[in-house]
Motif scaffolding. Structure first.
Motif, mmCIF file in Angstrom:
data_model
loop_
_atom_site.group_PDB
_atom_site.id
_atom_site.type_symbol
_atom_site.label_atom_id
_atom_site.label_comp_id
_atom_site.label_asym_id
_atom_site.label_seq_id
_atom_site.Cartn_x
_atom_site.Cartn_y
_atom_site.Cartn_z
ATOM 1 N N LEU B 18 -5.489 -4.992 0.555
ATOM 2 C CA LEU B 18 -4.643 -5.924 0.290
ATOM 3 C C LEU B 18 -3.172 -5.991 1.253
ATOM 4 O O LEU B 18 -2.883 -7.036 1.265
ATOM 5 C CB LEU B 18 -4.142 -5.772 -1.218
ATOM 6 C CG LEU B 18 -3.297 -6.875 -1.813
ATOM 7 C CD1 LEU B 18 -3.966 -8.359 -1.608
ATOM 8 C CD2 LEU B 18 -2.825 -6.748 -3.435
ATOM 9 N N THR B 123 9.004 0.992 2.812
ATOM 10 C CA THR B 123 7.904 1.440 2.833
ATOM 11 C C THR B 123 7.430 1.534 1.429
ATOM 12 O O THR B 123 8.138 1.345 0.643
ATOM 13 C CB THR B 123 7.473 2.747 3.432
ATOM 14 O OG1 THR B 123 6.494 3.110 3.665
ATOM 15 C CG2 THR B 123 8.315 3.861 2.672
ATOM 16 N N ASN B 124 6.303 1.997 1.337
ATOM 17 C CA ASN B 124 5.638 2.245 -0.031
ATOM 18 C C ASN B 124 6.378 3.306 -0.804
ATOM 19 O O ASN B 124 6.991 3.959 -0.375
ATOM 20 C CB ASN B 124 4.204 2.804 0.274
ATOM 21 C CG ASN B 124 3.607 3.239 -1.078
ATOM 22 O OD1 ASN B 124 3.689 3.976 -1.834
ATOM 23 N ND2 ASN B 124 2.381 2.755 -1.672
ATOM 24 N N LYS B 125 6.768 2.899 -2.238
ATOM 25 C CA LYS B 125 7.598 3.717 -2.973
ATOM 26 C C LYS B 125 7.034 4.959 -3.470
ATOM 27 O O LYS B 125 7.759 5.922 -3.921
ATOM 28 C CB LYS B 125 8.227 2.747 -4.017
ATOM 29 C CG LYS B 125 9.179 1.822 -3.622
ATOM 30 C CD LYS B 125 10.218 2.147 -2.653
ATOM 31 C CE LYS B 125 10.525 1.363 -1.284
ATOM 32 N NZ LYS B 125 10.708 -0.049 -1.676
ATOM 33 N N MET B 126 5.631 5.080 -3.639
ATOM 34 C CA MET B 126 4.842 6.277 -4.041
ATOM 35 C C MET B 126 4.812 7.317 -3.071
ATOM 36 O O MET B 126 4.923 8.617 -3.223
ATOM 37 C CB MET B 126 3.523 6.216 -4.592
ATOM 38 C CG MET B 126 3.498 5.472 -6.066
ATOM 39 S SD MET B 126 1.815 4.871 -6.538
ATOM 40 C CE MET B 126 1.227 6.792 -6.779
ATOM 41 N N ARG B 145 12.127 -4.978 -1.538
ATOM 42 C CA ARG B 145 10.762 -5.415 -1.547
ATOM 43 C C ARG B 145 10.135 -5.718 0.111
ATOM 44 O O ARG B 145 9.120 -5.120 0.345
ATOM 45 C CB ARG B 145 10.691 -6.861 -2.098
ATOM 46 C CG ARG B 145 9.380 -7.615 -2.242
ATOM 47 C CD ARG B 145 8.459 -6.978 -3.431
ATOM 48 N NE ARG B 145 7.302 -7.573 -3.534
ATOM 49 C CZ ARG B 145 6.220 -6.976 -4.134
ATOM 50 N NH1 ARG B 145 6.391 -5.671 -4.465
ATOM 51 N NH2 ARG B 145 5.291 -7.612 -4.483
ATOM 52 N N SER B 156 7.464 -2.902 1.264
ATOM 53 C CA SER B 156 7.169 -1.997 0.488
ATOM 54 C C SER B 156 5.554 -2.089 0.303
ATOM 55 O O SER B 156 4.780 -2.573 1.069
ATOM 56 C CB SER B 156 7.856 -2.196 -1.006
ATOM 57 O OG SER B 156 7.790 -1.208 -1.767
ATOM 58 N N GLY B 157 5.197 -1.188 -0.987
ATOM 59 C CA GLY B 157 3.783 -1.173 -0.992
ATOM 60 C C GLY B 157 2.795 -2.423 -1.367
ATOM 61 O O GLY B 157 3.114 -3.334 -1.985
ATOM 62 N N VAL B 158 1.700 -2.384 -0.639
ATOM 63 C CA VAL B 158 0.499 -3.353 -0.917
ATOM 64 C C VAL B 158 0.986 -4.665 -1.136
ATOM 65 O O VAL B 158 0.900 -5.419 -0.129
ATOM 66 C CB VAL B 158 -0.290 -2.847 -2.112
ATOM 67 C CG1 VAL B 158 -1.665 -3.248 -2.005
ATOM 68 C CG2 VAL B 158 -0.525 -1.156 -1.933
ATOM 69 N N SER B 159 1.167 -5.125 -2.327
ATOM 70 C CA SER B 159 1.363 -6.423 -2.622
ATOM 71 C C SER B 159 2.670 -7.088 -2.063
ATOM 72 O O SER B 159 2.750 -8.088 -1.903
ATOM 73 C CB SER B 159 1.340 -6.802 -4.009
ATOM 74 O OG SER B 159 2.230 -6.113 -4.833
ATOM 75 N N MET B 162 2.603 -9.671 0.839
ATOM 76 C CA MET B 162 2.693 -11.144 0.821
ATOM 77 C C MET B 162 3.862 -11.948 0.690
ATOM 78 O O MET B 162 4.299 -12.606 1.272
ATOM 79 C CB MET B 162 1.770 -11.330 -0.626
ATOM 80 C CG MET B 162 0.220 -11.011 -0.690
ATOM 81 S SD MET B 162 -0.714 -11.470 -1.893
ATOM 82 C CE MET B 162 -0.042 -10.121 -3.282
ATOM 83 N N HIS B 195 14.577 -7.587 -4.369
ATOM 84 C CA HIS B 195 14.027 -7.351 -5.628
ATOM 85 C C HIS B 195 12.913 -6.346 -5.536
ATOM 86 O O HIS B 195 11.861 -6.536 -4.958
ATOM 87 C CB HIS B 195 13.558 -8.753 -6.115
ATOM 88 C CG HIS B 195 12.594 -8.550 -7.108
ATOM 89 N ND1 HIS B 195 13.165 -8.538 -8.506
ATOM 90 C CD2 HIS B 195 11.370 -8.645 -7.505
ATOM 91 C CE1 HIS B 195 12.114 -8.295 -9.423
ATOM 92 N NE2 HIS B 195 10.881 -8.747 -8.896
ATOM 93 N N PRO B 197 11.566 -3.639 -8.371
ATOM 94 C CA PRO B 197 11.565 -2.822 -9.549
ATOM 95 C C PRO B 197 10.501 -1.567 -9.451
ATOM 96 O O PRO B 197 10.842 -0.762 -10.114
ATOM 97 C CB PRO B 197 10.786 -3.831 -10.495
ATOM 98 C CG PRO B 197 9.817 -4.619 -9.592
ATOM 99 C CD PRO B 197 10.660 -5.050 -8.383
ATOM 100 N N PHE B 198 10.018 -1.173 -8.211
ATOM 101 C CA PHE B 198 9.106 -0.345 -8.127
ATOM 102 C C PHE B 198 9.797 0.919 -7.613
ATOM 103 O O PHE B 198 9.369 2.369 -7.898
ATOM 104 C CB PHE B 198 7.868 -0.468 -7.411
ATOM 105 C CG PHE B 198 6.784 -1.609 -7.892
ATOM 106 C CD1 PHE B 198 6.102 -1.148 -9.018
ATOM 107 C CD2 PHE B 198 7.174 -2.914 -7.633
ATOM 108 C CE1 PHE B 198 5.319 -2.482 -9.575
ATOM 109 C CE2 PHE B 198 6.296 -4.169 -8.105
ATOM 110 C CZ PHE B 198 5.508 -3.499 -9.157
ATOM 111 N N HIS B 202 8.786 4.273 -9.454
ATOM 112 C CA HIS B 202 8.390 5.521 -8.829
ATOM 113 C C HIS B 202 9.306 6.612 -8.687
ATOM 114 O O HIS B 202 9.244 7.426 -7.947
ATOM 115 C CB HIS B 202 7.488 5.117 -7.488
ATOM 116 C CG HIS B 202 6.347 4.296 -7.765
ATOM 117 N ND1 HIS B 202 5.274 4.640 -8.589
ATOM 118 C CD2 HIS B 202 5.983 3.021 -7.501
ATOM 119 C CE1 HIS B 202 4.390 3.897 -8.652
ATOM 120 N NE2 HIS B 202 4.766 2.716 -7.947
#
Lengths: 205, 205
Positions: B18, B123-126, B145, B156-159, B162, B195, B197-198, B202
């Protein structure tokens, strides 16, 4: 025997990339639960509408039966609704599959194959008129992010496939697993199947 | 000479589907504006973390310069941060590219290549701790985001890729084109880069 469910993703030239890979991102978060196979009529590679090509894992003629049949959309569906050999394969797969799923205009192929007769279903909101003309006996739903009716899950356009696949994961593996999947993908899951602002955006309601 | 912008998508084994195909769905809605190329060190095919394989269009050694460099994430980044030949290619591409973009842990490769030194990025939050350790001189942003800083767009992560790619389309082609793209994909675009929330989900804030 594997306890995993097999996901058979039907590819054809000019498939839509997010229709395919949005849901596969979600299934792919549970590799212990799902095995993913890209399936096409011919071996080799299949080109998406966007250009990038994917590698075929199985041919339709190989005779595999999938637990989850997954039919994406894309402009290629306009051609494939006249491909009776492919429609026959869809009809045969659908009989034995645990779940039959489509994203976007993929529902045109399910409808034309006759597997949605008497079933509630939805589809892409920009292509609504064309898709619904492929199945006069389908109970089409104009406003829905996705529709569940027994073993059939059909989603609205493109990105709606992600919300629908999370609903499928919720049914098969539990809501906690679906929630974890969405969080890993940093995806704000629309859990309400009836939430569909695009029916109005595209003039259907 | 083409007036299109070339998008060079760096692929490596165990890329995240994704991360790649969410943004390519968005760019692919404007085929008159973007040419998409999947780029890898070797010709042939590259396997995603989820299993499905993609076909390489260009090798890194082919010498193409891309207008938009696009580095996705995935577990493969854990290996590629030690691939100095690939990091050198990223650094060289980044000098001439109009835009340098990453999704998810793709920013670890940009950071390790040194191209984000002194730049604001996310970057990704996890995987936040691991990614940020790859670039001590990067001005990492915990809650976003995506982040735009000059020619650098990091998500940020994956989705989140988009939303970021819609922001890129908005900058390059105008907000109306980005809005139309989101509507065609039936995607509810998060327009607010802040925005996120993750970051809380995480445990970063």
């Amino acid at each position: 025997m594997s306890s995993k469910r097999s996901v058979g993703v039907l590819l054809f030239d000019d498939f839509e990339v997010l229709d395919v890979f949005g849901p596969l991102e979600m299934y792919g978060m549970s590799p212990e639960a799902f095995d993913i196979f890209l399936v096409a009529e011919e071996a080799g590679v299949v080109a998406s509408r966007q250009g990038p090509k994917s590698v075929v894992d199985h041919k339709t003629a190989d005779g595999h039966q999938y637990d989850i049949l997954f039919v994406p959309g894309g402009t290629g569906t306009r051609r494939e609704v006249s491909n009776t050999r492919l429609l026959d394969w869809i009809a045969t797969q659908s009989q034995q599959a645990e779940l039959v799923t489509s994203v976007c205009t993929g529902s045109a192929l399910l409808a034309k194959a006759g597997v949605l007769d008497g079933v509630q279903a939805t589809t892409n909101k920009m292509a609504y008129e064309w898709v619904t003309a492929q199945g006069q006996k389908v109970n089409w739903v104009k406003q829905a992010r996705w529709v569940e009716d027994g073993k059939f899950f059909t989603s609205s356009g493109v990105s709606a496939g992600m919300d629908m696949s999370l609903a499928i994961i919720s049914r098969l593996l539990g809501e906690a697993e679906a929630e974890k999947t969405a969080q890993w993908a940093e995806y704000e899951w629309h859990r309400d199947a009836g939430h569909d602002p695009f029916a109005a955006v595209h003039g259907l309601i």
